[in-house]
Scaffold this motif. Sequence first.
Motif, PDB file in Angstrom:
ATOM      1  N   GLY A 108       0.798  -1.220   0.000  1.00  0.00           N
ATOM      2  CA  GLY A 108       0.000   0.000   0.000  1.00  0.00           C
ATOM      3  C   GLY A 108       0.827   1.264   0.000  1.00  0.00           C
ATOM      4  N   MET A 109       2.140   1.141   0.260  1.00  0.00           N
ATOM      5  CA  MET A 109       3.026   2.297   0.280  1.00  0.00           C
ATOM      6  C   MET A 109       3.678   2.501  -1.084  1.00  0.00           C
ATOM      7  N   PRO A 110       4.043   3.755  -1.425  1.00  0.00           N
ATOM      8  CA  PRO A 110       4.796   3.991  -2.663  1.00  0.00           C
ATOM      9  C   PRO A 110       6.137   3.267  -2.597  1.00  0.00           C
ATOM     10  N   ALA A 111       6.494   2.584  -3.671  1.00  0.00           N
ATOM     11  CA  ALA A 111       7.755   1.850  -3.695  1.00  0.00           C
ATOM     12  C   ALA A 111       8.926   2.821  -3.626  1.00  0.00           C
ATOM     13  N   PRO A 112       9.867   2.616  -2.710  1.00  0.00           N
ATOM     14  CA  PRO A 112      11.033   3.502  -2.630  1.00  0.00           C
ATOM     15  C   PRO A 112      11.789   3.527  -3.962  1.00  0.00           C
ATOM     16  N   PRO A 113      12.171   4.704  -4.437  1.00  0.00           N
ATOM     17  CA  PRO A 113      12.868   4.804  -5.734  1.00  0.00           C
ATOM     18  C   PRO A 113      14.261   4.191  -5.659  1.00  0.00           C
ATOM     19  N   PHE A 114      14.734   3.686  -6.789  1.00  0.00           N
ATOM     20  CA  PHE A 114      16.092   3.155  -6.850  1.00  0.00           C
ATOM     21  C   PHE A 114      16.673   3.380  -8.237  1.00  0.00           C
ATOM     22  N   ALA A 115      17.989   3.386  -8.305  1.00  0.00           N
ATOM     23  CA  ALA A 115      18.729   3.436  -9.566  1.00  0.00           C
ATOM     24  C   ALA A 115      19.911   2.490  -9.413  1.00  0.00           C
ATOM     25  N   LYS A 116      20.005   1.515 -10.304  1.00  0.00           N
ATOM     26  CA  LYS A 116      21.050   0.502 -10.170  1.00  0.00           C
ATOM     27  C   LYS A 116      21.449   0.015 -11.557  1.00  0.00           C
ATOM     28  N   THR A 117      22.721  -0.303 -11.724  1.00  0.00           N
ATOM     29  CA  THR A 117      23.213  -0.803 -13.014  1.00  0.00           C
ATOM     30  C   THR A 117      23.062  -2.313 -13.075  1.00  0.00           C
ATOM     31  N   ASP A 118      22.497  -2.812 -14.186  1.00  0.00           N
ATOM     32  CA  ASP A 118      22.315  -4.259 -14.311  1.00  0.00           C
ATOM     33  C   ASP A 118      23.614  -4.914 -14.793  1.00  0.00           C
ATOM     34  N   ILE A 119      23.579  -6.234 -14.971  1.00  0.00           N
ATOM     35  CA  ILE A 119      24.812  -6.964 -15.314  1.00  0.00           C
ATOM     36  C   ILE A 119      25.318  -6.624 -16.709  1.00  0.00           C
ATOM     37  N   ASN A 120      24.486  -5.979 -17.536  1.00  0.00           N
ATOM     38  CA  ASN A 120      24.895  -5.580 -18.885  1.00  0.00           C
ATOM     39  C   ASN A 120      25.357  -4.133 -18.952  1.00  0.00           C
ATOM     40  N   GLY A 121      25.379  -3.460 -17.786  1.00  0.00           N
ATOM     41  CA  GLY A 121      25.846  -2.090 -17.757  1.00  0.00           C
ATOM     42  C   GLY A 121      24.770  -1.055 -17.997  1.00  0.00           C
ATOM     43  N   THR A 122      23.506  -1.479 -18.041  1.00  0.00           N
ATOM     44  CA  THR A 122      22.390  -0.555 -18.254  1.00  0.00           C
ATOM     45  C   THR A 122      21.853  -0.068 -16.921  1.00  0.00           C
ATOM     46  N   GLU A 123      21.659   1.248 -16.791  1.00  0.00           N
ATOM     47  CA  GLU A 123      21.112   1.772 -15.548  1.00  0.00           C
ATOM     48  C   GLU A 123      19.613   1.524 -15.494  1.00  0.00           C
ATOM     49  N   ILE A 124      19.171   0.979 -14.382  1.00  0.00           N
ATOM     50  CA  ILE A 124      17.760   0.648 -14.185  1.00  0.00           C
ATOM     51  C   ILE A 124      17.181   1.587 -13.138  1.00  0.00           C
ATOM     52  N   ASN A 125      16.157   2.329 -13.503  1.00  0.00           N
ATOM     53  CA  ASN A 125      15.461   3.218 -12.582  1.00  0.00           C
ATOM     54  C   ASN A 125      14.023   2.770 -12.430  1.00  0.00           C
ATOM     55  N   LEU A 126      13.507   2.762 -11.219  1.00  0.00           N
ATOM     56  CA  LEU A 126      12.117   2.395 -11.003  1.00  0.00           C
ATOM     57  C   LEU A 126      11.187   3.320 -11.784  1.00  0.00           C
ATOM     58  N   SER A 127      11.561   4.589 -11.867  1.00  0.00           N
ATOM     59  CA  SER A 127      10.704   5.566 -12.551  1.00  0.00           C
ATOM     60  C   SER A 127      10.536   5.253 -14.030  1.00  0.00           C
ATOM     61  N   ASP A 128      11.471   4.492 -14.608  1.00  0.00           N
ATOM     62  CA  ASP A 128      11.372   4.141 -16.035  1.00  0.00           C
ATOM     63  C   ASP A 128      10.150   3.279 -16.329  1.00  0.00           C
ATOM     64  N   PHE A 129       9.621   2.611 -15.293  1.00  0.00           N
ATOM     65  CA  PHE A 129       8.540   1.657 -15.504  1.00  0.00           C
ATOM     66  C   PHE A 129       7.172   2.204 -15.091  1.00  0.00           C
ATOM     67  N   LYS A 130       7.164   3.432 -14.573  1.00  0.00           N
ATOM     68  CA  LYS A 130       5.901   3.996 -14.085  1.00  0.00           C
ATOM     69  C   LYS A 130       4.912   4.154 -15.228  1.00  0.00           C
ATOM     70  N   ASN A 131       3.647   3.787 -14.947  1.00  0.00           N
ATOM     71  CA  ASN A 131       2.547   3.829 -15.918  1.00  0.00           C
ATOM     72  C   ASN A 131       2.758   2.874 -17.088  1.00  0.00           C
ATOM     73  N   LYS A 132       3.710   1.955 -16.929  1.00  0.00           N
ATOM     74  CA  LYS A 132       3.984   1.007 -18.016  1.00  0.00           C
ATOM     75  C   LYS A 132       3.906  -0.454 -17.567  1.00  0.00           C
ATOM     76  N   ASN A 133       4.529  -0.757 -16.430  1.00  0.00           N
ATOM     77  CA  ASN A 133       4.733  -2.158 -16.075  1.00  0.00           C
ATOM     78  C   ASN A 133       4.440  -2.475 -14.611  1.00  0.00           C
ATOM     79  N   TYR A 134       4.114  -3.742 -14.398  1.00  0.00           N
ATOM     80  CA  TYR A 134       4.159  -4.315 -13.057  1.00  0.00           C
ATOM     81  C   TYR A 134       5.587  -4.821 -12.866  1.00  0.00           C
ATOM     82  N   ILE A 135       6.188  -4.500 -11.725  1.00  0.00           N
ATOM     83  CA  ILE A 135       7.556  -4.916 -11.441  1.00  0.00           C
ATOM     84  C   ILE A 135       7.547  -5.973 -10.337  1.00  0.00           C
ATOM     85  N   LEU A 136       8.196  -7.103 -10.599  1.00  0.00           N
ATOM     86  CA  LEU A 136       8.376  -8.127  -9.579  1.00  0.00           C
ATOM     87  C   LEU A 136       9.854  -8.127  -9.172  1.00  0.00           C
ATOM     88  N   LEU A 137      10.140  -7.647  -7.966  1.00  0.00           N
ATOM     89  CA  LEU A 137      11.499  -7.714  -7.441  1.00  0.00           C
ATOM     90  C   LEU A 137      11.717  -9.117  -6.877  1.00  0.00           C
TER      91      LEU A 137
END
Length: 373
Positions: free
Chosen positions: A221-250
Amino acid sequence: YPFSPIGNNNFFLTGSVTEKSVVILKYTNSEANSIKDTFLSKKACFYFSGKINGTSKATLSIYNLKGELRGEAYFFLSMSKIHVKTNNPGKSIQISGSAVNDENENLNIGLSAIDKRIDSVSSIYNKSESQALLDPLNSFDSKRTIDSLQKARILLRKKFAASHSNSFLSPEIILFLFKRSEINYADAKRMYGYLSKNVKESLYGIELKKYLDIHQNSMVGMPAPPFAKTDINGTEINLSDFKNKNYILLNYWASYCLPCRKHVPQLKDLYSKYKDQGLKIIAVSWDFDRKACLNAIKEDTTNDWINIHGLSNQQDKDPFLTIYSVSHIPVYILIDPNGIIIDRNEEGDMNKLEQKLKEVFSSPDSDPGIFQH
């Protein structure tokens, strides 16, 4: 704890050894800093002093002058005069004068008694498969007894914390139970509320409160804490990139976690089933060893989803762990397209996860038309 502080310090530890030694004391001081004090004992005695906040877990290590470890003890410091007896440090190091350590030792006596009973019953339950088939009723009774004894271990710790509101050990016990999911957030918060003011303001009282606050901010029920992290391929992953687009399963996992690896085939099926409806999996590895993480990804062929090597060292304050209040694996956290946490699966229960995803993607609100791929 009746004790007159010495100068600016509030604990004083003395001890003796049978030979010239190097003695090292590690603990956390009143400012929550890790301390490592060293004493070169030339006359077969040693002493330490310092300032702690209530209590602190401590490690006392004794080395001979050749650098060989002669003995080691793990205990709780108290704001008091503490004595260490080390007649034979390789076999026994005795701690006296620490009230918190005495409390912990007494608690451990009760826990050890339960553990002995568990070991005894387990020898019956862990029969070979053929024996269990010949005696299924006895095997069932043994499992039921083990479950009951394990609950008794939890209850013993809970009773201690509930009946020792003035003990500096109590918040450490509450935090231990909560991190192991042996009590829920409501129970942990209630138990924290019963602690005395001094205990709440102690080292582990502050740590417990901080952990409860973090968990509260990452609950369903709480807003997911934002994060920015580089994946194993060197791409930066931001939670905000998926807003209004995807369900995210951590997905919190590690190469050495057998249940995590066992879940992979079912996770693949779920991902295949729902990815076109907007499901994204972000797998966060707990491996300190990056190579082990990459090898597991290759072996399990999980390159279809986003993989992040989450930890670089044991002191890594990674937001995936601290901000999302994850203390064990496997754990699954589901975030909706609005950035709201809608599920925390801390039991690593794949059946519950499958049911939750089925519920989410059968809802009219999850119409694939709203997603961009």
